[in-house]
Design an enzyme around this catalytic site. Structure first.
Site, PDB file in Angstrom:
ATOM      1  N   TYR A   1     -11.186  38.225  26.713  1.00 22.14           N
ATOM      2  CA  TYR A   1     -10.346  39.225  26.066  1.00 22.14           C
ATOM      3  C   TYR A   1     -11.183  40.166  25.197  1.00 22.14           C
ATOM      4  CZ  TYR A   1      -6.167  36.789  27.594  1.00 22.14           C
ATOM      5  OH  TYR A   1      -5.178  36.241  28.362  1.00 22.14           O
TER       6      TYR A   1
ATOM      7  N   CYS B   1      -0.049  33.384  31.919  1.00 23.28           N
ATOM      8  CA  CYS B   1      -0.767  33.211  30.661  1.00 23.28           C
ATOM      9  C   CYS B   1      -1.658  31.967  30.677  1.00 23.28           C
ATOM     10  CB  CYS B   1       0.264  33.108  29.537  1.00 23.28           C
ATOM     11  SG  CYS B   1      -0.396  32.539  27.960  1.00 23.28           S
TER      12      CYS B   1
END
Length: 371
Positions: free
Chosen positions: A200, A69
């Site tokens: 994203y 992450c």
């Protein structure tokens, strides 16, 4: 990063951090517009405990991360640079989740050895039994009670830099120097909106126009950043700051996952001379590259985001050995740690493979569903 429950990140839609749940199933990734909301648990750990009574104390808290992450990786880098390893213990989750989200299957007995839990969601439930949102990392857990303290990925690193100073190592850098905070905040705002979030927005776009808008904003911002870094070594001032950490964690993942997996393919970072030199400079700086696990990164993105990669095949490339090649950025001057010093080597238990080894590991493990 967060899960499709309320739409959190890394293949999700709503919150900050990385949510690894599968409440709606991993196949849902990429089938609804991307949106990132604020973190739900925003208590702060402060020097005097002024915020809900969470004082800085050595050994009291546990930082839970996924090395996959980028949001959690900010905290990993900050913790290393500031020398907080002994004061703030570390839990690393499996990069692959099941329907109960982030799990501790890398540890003996599939339990975190300090918290005694199998899933990060147990700490969320201990804090708020009726909570039904995403289970995201980074997260800080209070060890004595087992309760989540915060999953505020934006604030955690700022507090590590400014509230934990009594526990910083000798020679720790000032990652958020007060005279430069306005400029740092302004630079980080654009990078957050168009780059950290932008990849994203591209990857989880549910329509062409949505994708096109995100694509243009992402590469326009990267062009601006490249221009800014053409004649300066770091984003703000002549030392590493929080702004560099936040940009680095996206750049280091760009060619390995965002370029292909998220369709961010106008160019690779290796094809921009300035950004590639800057990224390598940071990667080779103690505290940055020694926190990066390309195997975890690739397996997470390609195997969890079934909505955009239904075969779950992990690609063999790119060749990662270039991360260790000379960057020549020192010719621009600058002092990475200011008047301070670099951190020592990471604890043996926290070391990760160098990028040439990681490339081979990723190739071997591409077909495996777990760690």
């Amino acid at each position: 990063m967060s899960a499709p429950t309320d739409g959190t990140t890394d293949g999700t839609t709503d919150a900050g951090g990385e949510d690894g749940g599968k409440t709606l199933g991993n196949a849902a990734y990429g089938h609804k517009p991307f949106k990132r909301s604020k973190s739900h648990f925003t208590d702060r750990i402060t020097a005097d405990g002024r915020d809900h009574g969470w004082p800085v104390e050595p050994g009291r808290y546990r930082l839970v991360v996924s090395r996959a992450c980028p949001w959690a990786s900010r905290a990993l880098v900050s913790r290393r640079l500031l020398g907080l390893e002994d004061a703030l213990s570390l839990a690393v989750t499996d990069p692959i989740q099941d329907e109960r989200s982030w799990r501790f299957t890398l540890d003996p007995g599939d339990r975190d050895p300090v918290l005694g839990i199998r899933f990060l969601g147990e700490a969320y439930a201990a804090r708020e039994p009726d909570y039904s949102g995403g289970i995201s990392v980074p997260a800080v857990v209070d060890v004595p009670t087992g309760k989540l303290v915060t999953n505020d990925y934006q604030q955690i690193t700022l507090d590590l830099a400014t509230e934990w100073t009594a526990l910083h190592r000798p020679g720790a850098p000032d990652l958020y120097p007060e005279p430069l905070r306005d400029e740092i905040d302004a630079v980080m705002d654009g990078i957050y909106r168009d780059v950290n979030n932008g990849v994203y927005k591209c990857g989880f776009a549910s329509g062409q126009e949505e994708y096109d808008d995100a694509f243009r904003a992402l590469f326009h911002r990267l062009d601006l950043v490249s221009q800014r870094l053409a004649d300066r070594r770091y984003l703000v001032g002549d030392t590493i700051t929080e702004a560099d950490i936040r940009l680095f964690t996206t750049l280091v993942r760009f060619d390995a996952v965002y370029h292909g997996h998220f369709k961010c393919n106008r160019f690779k970072i290796t094809e921009d001379r300035v950004l590639w030199g800057y990224a390598r400079d940071l990667f080779q700086t103690p505290g940055f590259g020694d926190t990066v696990d390309f195997d975890h990164i690739k397996r997470h993105y390609y195997q969890v985001h079934e909505g955009i990669n239904p075969t779950r095949i992990v690609p063999g490339g790119p060749d990662l050995s270039g991360w260790l090649t000379p960057h020549h950025r020192e010719e621009l001057g600058g002092r990475p740690f200011g008047d301070g010093t670099p951190p020592g080597p990471p604890p043996a238990a926290e070391s990760v493979p160098p990028p040439d080894t990681a490339h081979r590991v990723a190739g071997r493990s591409a077909g495996g569903p777990g760690s």
